[in-house]
Motif scaffolding. Structure first.
Motif, PDB file in Angstrom:
ATOM      1  N   LEU A  62       0.982  -1.283  -0.170  1.00 26.92           N
ATOM      2  CA  LEU A  62      -0.008   0.051   0.051  1.00 26.92           C
ATOM      3  C   LEU A  62       1.060   1.600  -0.220  1.00 26.92           C
ATOM      4  O   LEU A  62       0.209   2.698   0.692  1.00 26.92           O
ATOM      5  CB  LEU A  62      -0.760   0.082   1.392  1.00 26.92           C
ATOM      6  N   ARG A  65      -0.476   3.922  -2.071  1.00 28.11           N
ATOM      7  CA  ARG A  65      -1.523   4.552  -1.127  1.00 28.11           C
ATOM      8  C   ARG A  65      -1.371   5.589   0.111  1.00 28.11           C
ATOM      9  O   ARG A  65      -1.170   6.552   0.354  1.00 28.11           O
ATOM     10  CB  ARG A  65      -2.824   3.884  -0.964  1.00 28.11           C
ATOM     11  N   VAL A 138      -8.001  -2.399  -3.812  1.00 28.15           N
ATOM     12  CA  VAL A 138      -7.227  -2.112  -2.886  1.00 28.15           C
ATOM     13  C   VAL A 138      -6.667  -3.983  -1.898  1.00 28.15           C
ATOM     14  O   VAL A 138      -5.470  -3.624  -1.964  1.00 28.15           O
ATOM     15  CB  VAL A 138      -7.426  -1.402  -1.323  1.00 28.15           C
ATOM     16  N   MET A 142      -2.673  -5.820  -1.921  1.00 32.29           N
ATOM     17  CA  MET A 142      -2.376  -5.903  -0.835  1.00 32.29           C
ATOM     18  C   MET A 142      -1.947  -7.444  -1.005  1.00 32.29           C
ATOM     19  O   MET A 142      -0.603  -8.318  -0.457  1.00 32.29           O
ATOM     20  CB  MET A 142      -3.069  -5.895   0.528  1.00 32.29           C
TER      21      MET A 142
END
Length: 195
Positions: A62, A65, A138, A142
Motif C-alpha cells: 500500500l 496509497r 486495495v 495487498m
C-alpha cells in the motif's frame, strides 16, 4: 546533525507544530532532520519520488496509497508542516494525555482521525464511500497474485455485506467505524517515535 536541523526550524514554528500535532520538541527536530535528508531537491518540500526512496514504503503493497495520503489533492509537493500533520495520525494515543491542551480540537491521532485516515486509503475516488471495485483494488494491492480474482471478489462481497448497513452496496465512513469498532486501531495504527 540535530543542531543543524533545529537551526533551520524557527522556535515559533516548532511551538506551532507541537500544538498542532502533539509531537515533542525533540521529536520535531529529529523528524525535521529526516525530512531534510529525504529532500533530494533541497527545496524544503518532498515529492512523491522522495517518499519512494524510503525502503519500507517501496516494499509496502500500500506504499503508493500511503504516499498519496501525504499530498493534498492536486499537490505534488509536501512541506514539513504537512509531513508532520500526516505523521501525527500515527502517534500512539496514550501520548495525548501528556500533551493535553484544553483549547485544542480532536487530536490528529484520535481513534476517529486514525479511522478516517485508513478509510481514505480505501476510498480511491474520494467520494466518501468505499465501493466493491475500490475494495477489490486495495485487496489486490495487498495480496498481489496470491489469491484468485474469484476469491478476492468473494472477500469483497462478504466485507460489503457485513459492513453495509443501509443497503447501498458501499461502505460509508460511519459504516467503516462500526465495522472496526472491536479492532484495536489505536495499536495497529501507531508508530513509536523516539522522544
Amino acid at each position: 546533525m540535530g543542531s543543524r536541523a533545529s537551526s533551520l526550524l524557527r522556535e515559533e514554528d516548532i511551538e506551532e507544530i507541537k500544538k498542532e500535532t502533539g509531537f515533542s520538541h525533540s521529536q520535531i527536530t529529529r523528524l525535521y532532520s529526516r525530512f531534510h535528508s529525504l529532500d533530494k531537491g533541497e527545496n524544503g518540500a518532498l515529492s512523491r519520488e522522495d517518499f519512494q526512496r524510503i525502503p519500507e514504503l517501496a516494499i509496502n503493497p500500500l506504499g503508493d496509497r500511503i504516499i498519496n495520503a501525504f499530498f493534498p489533492e492536486g499537490e505534488d509537493q509536501v512541506n514539513f508542516r504537512g509531513f508532520m500533520r500526516t505523521l501525527a495520525h500515527f502517534r500512539p494515543v496514550e501520548d495525548n494525555e501528556k500533551n493535553k491542551d484544553p483549547d485544542a480540537g480532536e487530536p490528529l491521532n484520535s481513534r476517529n482521525n486514525k479511522l478516517l485516515f485508513a478509510f481514505r486509503l480505501y476510498d480511491l475516488d474520494r467520494d466518501d464511500k468505499i465501493s466493491r471495485d475500490e475494495l477489490l483494488q486495495v485487496l489486490r494491492m495487498m495480496v498481489g497474485v496470491n489469491i484468485s480474482d474469484e476469491q478476492l471478489g468473494s472477500i469483497a462481497d462478504r466485507t460489503i455485506q457485513e459492513a453495509d448497513a443501509n443497503g447501498d452496496m458501499c461502505i460509508s465512513f460511519s459504516e467503516f467505524i462500526k465495522a472496526l469498532e472491536k479492532v484495536d486501531v489505536e495499536q495497529k495504527m501507531s508508530i513509536r517515535f523516539l522522544h
